[in-house]
Structures are given as C-alpha cells and as structure tokens.
Design an enzyme around this catalytic site. Sequence first.
Site, mmCIF file in Angstrom:
data_model
loop_
_atom_site.group_PDB
_atom_site.id
_atom_site.type_symbol
_atom_site.label_atom_id
_atom_site.label_comp_id
_atom_site.label_asym_id
_atom_site.label_seq_id
_atom_site.Cartn_x
_atom_site.Cartn_y
_atom_site.Cartn_z
ATOM 1 N N PRO A 288 0.882 -1.180 -0.149
ATOM 2 C CA PRO A 288 0.036 0.117 0.037
ATOM 3 C C PRO A 288 0.813 1.249 -0.130
ATOM 4 C CG PRO A 288 0.330 -0.854 2.129
ATOM 5 C CD PRO A 288 1.020 -1.767 1.462
ATOM 6 N N GLY A 289 0.414 2.133 -0.930
ATOM 7 C CA GLY A 289 0.968 3.524 -0.788
ATOM 8 C C GLY A 289 0.227 4.482 -0.369
ATOM 9 N N ARG A 290 -0.942 4.776 -1.075
ATOM 10 C CA ARG A 290 -1.727 5.893 -0.710
ATOM 11 C C ARG A 290 -2.536 5.596 0.419
ATOM 12 N NH1 ARG A 290 -4.172 8.446 -5.463
ATOM 13 N NH2 ARG A 290 -3.628 6.666 -6.728
ATOM 14 N N ARG A 326 -1.894 16.257 -9.083
ATOM 15 C CA ARG A 326 -3.087 15.403 -9.335
ATOM 16 C C ARG A 326 -4.090 15.927 -9.914
ATOM 17 N NH1 ARG A 326 -5.239 12.638 -6.066
ATOM 18 N NH2 ARG A 326 -4.993 10.558 -7.396
ATOM 19 N N TYR A 330 -4.851 14.047 -13.229
ATOM 20 C CA TYR A 330 -5.834 13.038 -13.183
ATOM 21 C C TYR A 330 -7.197 13.584 -13.125
ATOM 22 C CZ TYR A 330 -1.567 10.534 -11.540
ATOM 23 O OH TYR A 330 -0.214 10.157 -11.397
ATOM 24 N N CYS A 356 1.482 29.179 -15.725
ATOM 25 C CA CYS A 356 0.734 29.711 -17.140
ATOM 26 C C CYS A 356 -0.049 28.616 -17.832
ATOM 27 C CB CYS A 356 1.553 30.379 -17.755
ATOM 28 S SG CYS A 356 2.422 31.919 -17.110
ATOM 29 N N GLU A 357 -0.736 27.802 -17.294
ATOM 30 C CA GLU A 357 -1.640 26.882 -18.064
ATOM 31 C C GLU A 357 -2.866 26.833 -17.534
ATOM 32 O OE1 GLU A 357 0.014 22.700 -18.559
ATOM 33 O OE2 GLU A 357 2.052 23.443 -18.428
HETATM 34 N N1 LLP Z 1 2.585 -1.442 -6.149
HETATM 35 C C1 LLP Z 1 2.847 -1.287 -7.376
HETATM 36 C C2 LLP Z 1 3.559 -2.312 -8.099
HETATM 37 C C3 LLP Z 1 2.390 -0.216 -7.787
HETATM 38 O O1 LLP Z 1 2.510 0.137 -9.410
HETATM 39 C C4 LLP Z 1 1.669 0.630 -6.826
HETATM 40 C C5 LLP Z 1 1.340 2.012 -7.585
HETATM 41 C C6 LLP Z 1 1.670 0.497 -5.660
HETATM 42 C C7 LLP Z 1 1.962 -0.735 -5.256
HETATM 43 C C8 LLP Z 1 1.045 1.546 -4.607
HETATM 44 O O2 LLP Z 1 -0.252 1.642 -5.085
HETATM 45 P P1 LLP Z 1 -1.205 2.347 -4.239
HETATM 46 O O3 LLP Z 1 -1.393 1.554 -2.766
HETATM 47 O O4 LLP Z 1 -0.548 3.706 -3.745
HETATM 48 O O5 LLP Z 1 -2.564 2.549 -4.865
HETATM 49 N N2 LLP Z 1 0.406 8.951 -9.176
HETATM 50 C C9 LLP Z 1 -0.994 8.294 -9.351
HETATM 51 C C10 LLP Z 1 -0.898 6.877 -8.532
HETATM 52 C C11 LLP Z 1 0.374 6.040 -9.259
HETATM 53 C C12 LLP Z 1 0.151 4.492 -8.657
HETATM 54 C C13 LLP Z 1 1.254 3.471 -9.358
HETATM 55 N N3 LLP Z 1 1.501 2.241 -8.827
HETATM 56 C C14 LLP Z 1 -1.875 9.042 -8.432
HETATM 57 O O6 LLP Z 1 -1.691 10.061 -8.145
HETATM 58 O O7 LLP Z 1 -3.091 8.586 -8.400
#
Ligand code: LLP
Length: 441
Positions: A288-290, A326, A330, A356-357
């Site tokens: 998990p990241g987000r 973001r 997106y 400027c966009e």
């Molecule tokens: N594992 C892999 C192989 C990934 O490609 C990613 C995210 C994660 C884990 C973590 O995903 P999460 O739990 O954060 O959803 N910049 C974009 C999101 C790009 C995600 C890329 N891969 C945004 O701001 O929404």
Amino acid sequence: MHHFRYVKGQLNCESVPVATLVKKHGTPLYVYSQATLTDHFLKLDRALAPLNPLICFSVKANSSMAVLRTLALLGSGFDIVSEGELRRVLAAGGDSQTCVFAGVGKTEAEIAWALERGIYMFNAESEPELERINRLAARMKKVAPVSVRVNPNIDAHTHAKITTGTYANKFGIAFEAVEGVYARASKLKNLKLRGIQMHIGSQLTQVKPFELAVRKVAPLAQKLKAKYGLEAFSLGGGLGIIYEPALASGQPEWWQSKPAQGILTPETYAATLVPLLQPLGMKIIVEPGRFIAGNAGILVTRVEYVKQTGQKVFVIVDAAMNDLIRPAFYDSYHEIVPLTQRGGALISSDVVGPVCESGDYFCKDRRLPKVVEGDYLAILSAGAYGFVMASNYNSRALPAEVLVKGRLSAAVRYRQPLPRIWELETLPRWLKYSRVPELAR
Ligand code: LLP
C-alpha cells in the site's frame, strides 16, 4: 481517519495549529501527521493479522525520509521501483531484506545494486528481465530471488492512468503465459523462484476487482508453490482512500456535501481476501502507498489574489501544479478548506495556481467559504503522490515539508533555495566566454 481537525476554528494537525507551521516555514508547505501514518499502517496490519502479512509501503507514494523512517520503525517493508528509492529506504533505516523491487524497466545498474545489497525479491515484469537478472546474478556469483508479476487481466475500474492489470497495460506477464515463464525461469541457475506478484491498479474503492484477481491468481500460486517452492504471494497495492469529503461528521457543511459511500476499508478488504489467501500457506505481501500516506498529508497555500471575471471567482494561490499535479494530471478531487473558519456564505470558486496553464488548478466551480488575500487554504489528502510528483516547472522551488507528532513539529525538508534549481547546469565554453552583444550580431 486522520488527524486534521478544527480546534476553536483553527485547522490543527494533531495538536499543532497549522497556522503556526505556516508562520515558521512559509508556503507552499506540506504537513504530515505521524499519528495518521501510524494508524493507517497498524489498521491494515491488524486487519490482515491472520495472514501474518509483510506490509511493504510503496515508496513512490511518499518518499520523504521522515515518512520512511516512521514506517521502518513500525516494521514496514518497502515496495521500491528504482535504485534511488532503495537508497532512500536504507538511508531512512529500512531493511533491504524487506524490499520488493517492481517496475518494467529495471536497468542493469539498478539490478546489480539491489543484488549487492540483498533484497527480498525482484518482481520481474518480463522474460528478458528475468534473463537479465539471471545473467547479472551469475556474474556476481549470487542467486537472485525473483517473483513474476502476473497480469490477471482484471479491470480495476479506476482512473485510466492508474489501471495496471489489463492486457492493454504494459505491466506484468499475461496470466495464460505465466506457467510457461516459471518453467523456463526454473532452468536459469542463478534465480531463486521465491514468489508471485500482482497489482491491478491504484485508488480502488471496491473490493470486487481485488477479489476477482485473487480468485484467479490464488490457484496458480498454489500450483507454482507445489512445483517450485514459492513462498510469497504479493497482492500489490491499490487500496483507495476517501478524497471527498475528507473529514468526518461534526465538521462544516461544505465538508459533508458529498458523503462517501461504500468506501473500501481494510476490514472489508481483509474479510473478503483473508479466507481466499489463508489456505495457501504463503507469506502474504501487500504494497500500500496511498492508503497509508494519502490522508496523512496536506498542502498549505496562501491566497495571493482573488480575481473576479464576471463569470467566475478565481482564488489565485501560491501553490501550483508543480507542487501537486494530481488535479491537473488526473482531474482528481482534493478537498480544500481554510485554515481559519469564518462562516458566511459559500461562493463558487476556482482555486488556481500561478503557472501559465489552464490545467493549473486545484478545484473548479467549488462552493467554498469566501477568502481574501493573505488567507491560507489547506488542500487535503495530499500525502500520497503529492510532493513526490513535484517539479521545478516555471523555475519554482520545491516546497518545504513538516512532520507533526502530537504537540511536536519539525521541518523534514527545507524549502529548496532558488539557486539550487540550476546548480547542476553548466554553459558550454562557446557560450560561457561569448559576450552577449556578440551573440546578438
Ligand atoms: N505496487 C505497485 C506495483 C504499484 O505500481 C503501485 C502504484 C503500488 C504498489 C501502490 O499503489 P497504491 O497503494 O498507492 O494505490 N500517481 C498516481 C498513482 C500511481 C500509482 C502507481 N503504482 C496518483 O496520484 O493517483
């Protein structure tokens, strides 16, 4: 849940009024709550406890040293995608043996470096990559632990730019081809087939796509475990968060305008997936990241001008798309709230940056409290894919970052001094020693 709350009309991060941080560190400013990072990590860890999971925080979401250190101290592993991320994890005190290395384009230098340090496994995304890892490992007289990233061809029903698990995407190896790939990889002497991995996308708000993917991949994992002794199954990341409304009940009207419904929680994620995964008897990894960092951070910005154009009210702030891309990239929604509550009527506003966009906006036609020059706004849920995606576009300095823990706060990254932006630039001799008037002729 997170720890940004109004206390006596002032937005606080934990026990610190955000306004005091602004006074000290200026704007644009990222502010992170350590308690929120910790809560989210522990919440997921507890929900998945029956699996004894390895949580590998996805460093791409937020690579601030202080965030990585917070998570390393909680026992987190890390999902990395570059040598730079691995070096960061190590610098923050993380253990390389808990790192999984993803990405479709790992270079020779990156693979060699990771082999040197010793990581838990490479999540390989193609056969040429497996061959490359094997070749390098042989040269270094090592055995490289690998998994193959399976592309299960399941639509995650999220934004097109962050959907990764269908055959239209560049990621992983097609489900049908995976067994053959393991069979060939098992003949490569310097590889240890350690696991299997999948990741279908980011910001998933329903459990169904995870369930479909796990139902599809788990039997394959079991088969490969029996054949090659795989020990680990990584589900990837992707757990979504609530972007609107960001804060819970008891908060002002505009925060409750769009109640979040059916958001995916760690509990529902676990309730669906644990029964499918437990019988495998494998080490379960999540990336998990987000989910961990998203709601743990805000971006604070100053109102520079309020511009009325007859049709619209533009609130022009000192943060821009280079600080948080973001919304521009997106069309993503981020809740925006004032640091000081004043009440009064809500006004349909566009909050925009100085770049400027026309894409340089944080919200459009949003009913927000009236603000004037010198007020401050907080852009919420900016802890993931916020600072990490910042750039020097328009020669704007990278913002500062602050970490809060209870009553404590500390700068964890200083604002980039402007000359640092061009410190690695040089002029070729023929330009350096030419006088400008000569060039003009
Ligand atoms: N594992 C892999 C192989 C990934 O490609 C990613 C995210 C994660 C884990 C973590 O995903 P999460 O739990 O954060 O959803 N910049 C974009 C999101 C790009 C995600 C890329 N891969 C945004 O701001 O929404």
